[in-house]
Scaffold this active site. Structure first.
Site, mmCIF file in Angstrom:
data_model
loop_
_atom_site.group_PDB
_atom_site.id
_atom_site.type_symbol
_atom_site.label_atom_id
_atom_site.label_comp_id
_atom_site.label_asym_id
_atom_site.label_seq_id
_atom_site.Cartn_x
_atom_site.Cartn_y
_atom_site.Cartn_z
ATOM 1 N N HIS A 1 0.764 -1.275 0.095
ATOM 2 C CA HIS A 1 0.020 -0.197 0.077
ATOM 3 C C HIS A 1 0.948 1.323 0.020
ATOM 4 O O HIS A 1 0.278 2.283 0.198
ATOM 5 C CB HIS A 1 -0.883 -0.028 1.257
ATOM 6 C CG HIS A 1 -1.905 -1.004 1.403
ATOM 7 N ND1 HIS A 1 -1.802 -2.265 1.817
ATOM 8 C CD2 HIS A 1 -3.026 -1.332 0.689
ATOM 9 C CE1 HIS A 1 -2.486 -3.096 1.656
ATOM 10 N NE2 HIS A 1 -3.346 -2.616 1.039
ATOM 11 N N ARG B 1 -3.687 16.477 5.870
ATOM 12 C CA ARG B 1 -2.811 16.871 7.179
ATOM 13 C C ARG B 1 -1.514 16.406 6.813
ATOM 14 O O ARG B 1 -0.496 17.219 7.275
ATOM 15 C CB ARG B 1 -3.439 16.213 8.271
ATOM 16 C CG ARG B 1 -3.102 17.158 9.558
ATOM 17 C CD ARG B 1 -3.664 16.596 10.968
ATOM 18 N NE ARG B 1 -5.098 16.364 10.757
ATOM 19 C CZ ARG B 1 -5.592 15.062 11.324
ATOM 20 N NH1 ARG B 1 -4.944 14.288 12.071
ATOM 21 N NH2 ARG B 1 -7.080 15.067 11.130
ATOM 22 N N ARG C 1 -3.804 5.176 -3.425
ATOM 23 C CA ARG C 1 -4.921 5.271 -2.540
ATOM 24 C C ARG C 1 -5.086 6.889 -2.129
ATOM 25 O O ARG C 1 -6.003 7.082 -1.356
ATOM 26 C CB ARG C 1 -5.040 4.511 -1.573
ATOM 27 C CG ARG C 1 -5.473 2.973 -2.089
ATOM 28 C CD ARG C 1 -5.514 2.206 -0.962
ATOM 29 N NE ARG C 1 -5.628 0.670 -1.269
ATOM 30 C CZ ARG C 1 -6.889 -0.018 -1.256
ATOM 31 N NH1 ARG C 1 -7.865 0.652 -0.772
ATOM 32 N NH2 ARG C 1 -7.004 -1.057 -1.933
ATOM 33 N N VAL D 1 -0.247 11.881 14.830
ATOM 34 C CA VAL D 1 -0.903 13.362 15.145
ATOM 35 C C VAL D 1 -2.526 13.412 14.699
ATOM 36 O O VAL D 1 -2.605 13.567 13.592
ATOM 37 C CB VAL D 1 0.004 14.178 14.427
ATOM 38 C CG1 VAL D 1 1.296 14.757 15.180
ATOM 39 C CG2 VAL D 1 0.197 13.882 12.928
ATOM 40 N N GLY D 2 -3.172 13.224 15.616
ATOM 41 C CA GLY D 2 -4.708 13.088 15.317
ATOM 42 C C GLY D 2 -5.643 14.099 16.046
ATOM 43 O O GLY D 2 -5.389 14.931 16.652
ATOM 44 N N GLU E 1 -10.768 8.373 20.203
ATOM 45 C CA GLU E 1 -10.391 8.394 18.737
ATOM 46 C C GLU E 1 -10.299 7.099 18.079
ATOM 47 O O GLU E 1 -11.096 6.223 18.966
ATOM 48 C CB GLU E 1 -9.004 9.010 18.725
ATOM 49 C CG GLU E 1 -7.845 8.392 19.632
ATOM 50 C CD GLU E 1 -7.355 7.254 19.022
ATOM 51 O OE1 GLU E 1 -6.264 7.661 18.168
ATOM 52 O OE2 GLU E 1 -7.449 6.223 19.522
ATOM 53 N N MET E 2 -9.856 6.723 17.209
ATOM 54 C CA MET E 2 -9.836 5.647 16.519
ATOM 55 C C MET E 2 -8.785 4.721 15.974
ATOM 56 O O MET E 2 -8.760 3.821 15.226
ATOM 57 C CB MET E 2 -10.711 5.840 15.239
ATOM 58 C CG MET E 2 -12.259 6.226 15.701
ATOM 59 S SD MET E 2 -13.236 6.754 14.091
ATOM 60 C CE MET E 2 -13.527 5.147 13.632
ATOM 61 N N GLU E 3 -7.369 4.989 16.491
ATOM 62 C CA GLU E 3 -6.262 4.248 16.047
ATOM 63 C C GLU E 3 -5.177 4.029 17.098
ATOM 64 O O GLU E 3 -4.337 3.075 16.832
ATOM 65 C CB GLU E 3 -5.514 5.094 14.804
ATOM 66 C CG GLU E 3 -6.458 5.469 13.542
ATOM 67 C CD GLU E 3 -7.334 6.407 13.560
ATOM 68 O OE1 GLU E 3 -7.107 7.416 14.603
ATOM 69 O OE2 GLU E 3 -8.421 6.697 12.865
ATOM 70 N N ASP F 1 -13.557 18.122 19.061
ATOM 71 C CA ASP F 1 -14.918 18.360 19.347
ATOM 72 C C ASP F 1 -15.349 18.083 20.863
ATOM 73 O O ASP F 1 -14.220 17.110 21.322
ATOM 74 C CB ASP F 1 -16.078 17.645 18.310
ATOM 75 C CG ASP F 1 -15.845 16.517 18.240
ATOM 76 O OD1 ASP F 1 -15.316 15.711 17.486
ATOM 77 O OD2 ASP F 1 -16.003 15.774 18.954
#
Ligand SMILES: O=P(O)(O)O[C@H]1O[C@H](CO)[C@@H](O)[C@H]1O
Ligand SMILES: O=c1cc[nH]c(=O)[nH]1
EC number: 2.4.2.1
Length: 235
Positions: A4, A24, A43, A88-89, A180-182, A205
């Site tokens: 990938h 980002r 991608r 960095v999220g 968060e998600m990672e 948020d």
């Protein structure tokens, strides 16, 4: 080139920043790095290498969620031998005293992801940040006069979830700072290969108050977080 990532061996630095959003990554490369070249467009998940304060460093978009970041982190480590990885999220706050635009250093990650249940069976592995990177990031933030929050975050497999409020209140009661998600995937894969990892998160948020930032602000106004991550990774 890996499955990938379209970079040749040697085109990716041993230190890397990992935003979820590939735009980002482009923003960081264009505004913080010098002598930049783009090594990946597969991608649309942009990856760049340049220098920061004279140190070679890369930045790679990871996409959203545990499956997507797992693909990039596995390939970055196994195919390109990356040593230090800093996400960095963005995240959503669930504590009343955590405000929009605050920066959080994720010391650990709690998760509903199946990933570690599949790997560890009945044991609850505790995905944890690398102490050296965490310490460097904290000291850098303090030097810059920032008020950083350090603690546990919730890495969720869902952005949209039925009856979420009860779960978020329970997590907040147990001092989890944000969602968060990672991070769980990053910390677990880094541990497997004995690499250093940290997630630095800007609050985009507030899940309880509904306060939020715009998509444009999310992409462009997180300079504090980016500087903390860059200075921590080269220290
Ligand atoms: O802004 P990024 O880094 O993508 O992080 C957060 O934003 C996405 C959800 O909008 C998820 O990936 C979550 O972890
Ligand atoms: O509420 C939020 C905000 C950012 N990222 C998430 O996963 N959740």
């Amino acid at each position: 080139m890996s499955t990938h990532i379209g970079a040749k061996k040697g085109e990716i630095a041993d230190k890397i920043l990992l935003p979820g959003d590939p735009l980002r990554a482009k923003y960081i490369a264009e505004n913080f790095l010098e002598d930049v070249s783009c090594y990946n467009e597969v991608r649309g998940m942009y990856g760049y290498t340049g220098t920061y304060k004279g140190e070679r460093i890369s930045v790679q978009g990871t996409g959203m969620g545990v499956p997507s970041i797992s693909i990039y982190v596995n390939e970055l480590i196994q195919e390109y031998d990356v040593q230090k990885l800093v996400r960095v999220g963005t995240c959503g706050a669930i504590q009343k005293d955590v405000k929009v635009r605050d920066v959080i250093l994720a010391q650990s990650s709690t998760s509903d992801s199946q990933m570690n249940r599949m790997v560890f069976g009945g044991i609850d592995f505790a995905p944890t940040a690398n102490f050296e990177l965490l310490k460097n990031a904290y000291e850098t933030g303090v030097e810059k006069g920032m008020k950083l929050r350090v603690g546990n975050v919730f890495t969720s497999d869902s952005f949209y979830r039925d009856n979420a409020l009860d779960l978020f209140k329970k997590l907040a009661e147990y001092q989890v700072l944000a969602i968060e998600m990672e991070a769980t995937a990053l910390y677990t894969i880094a541990a497997k290969y004995n690499r250093q990892a940290l997630a630095v998160l800007t609050v985009s948020d507030h899940v309880l108050t509904g306060e939020e930032t715009t998509a444009e602000e999310r992409q462009t106004t997180f300079n504090d977080m980016i500087e903390v991550a860059l200075d921590a990774v080269i220290k």
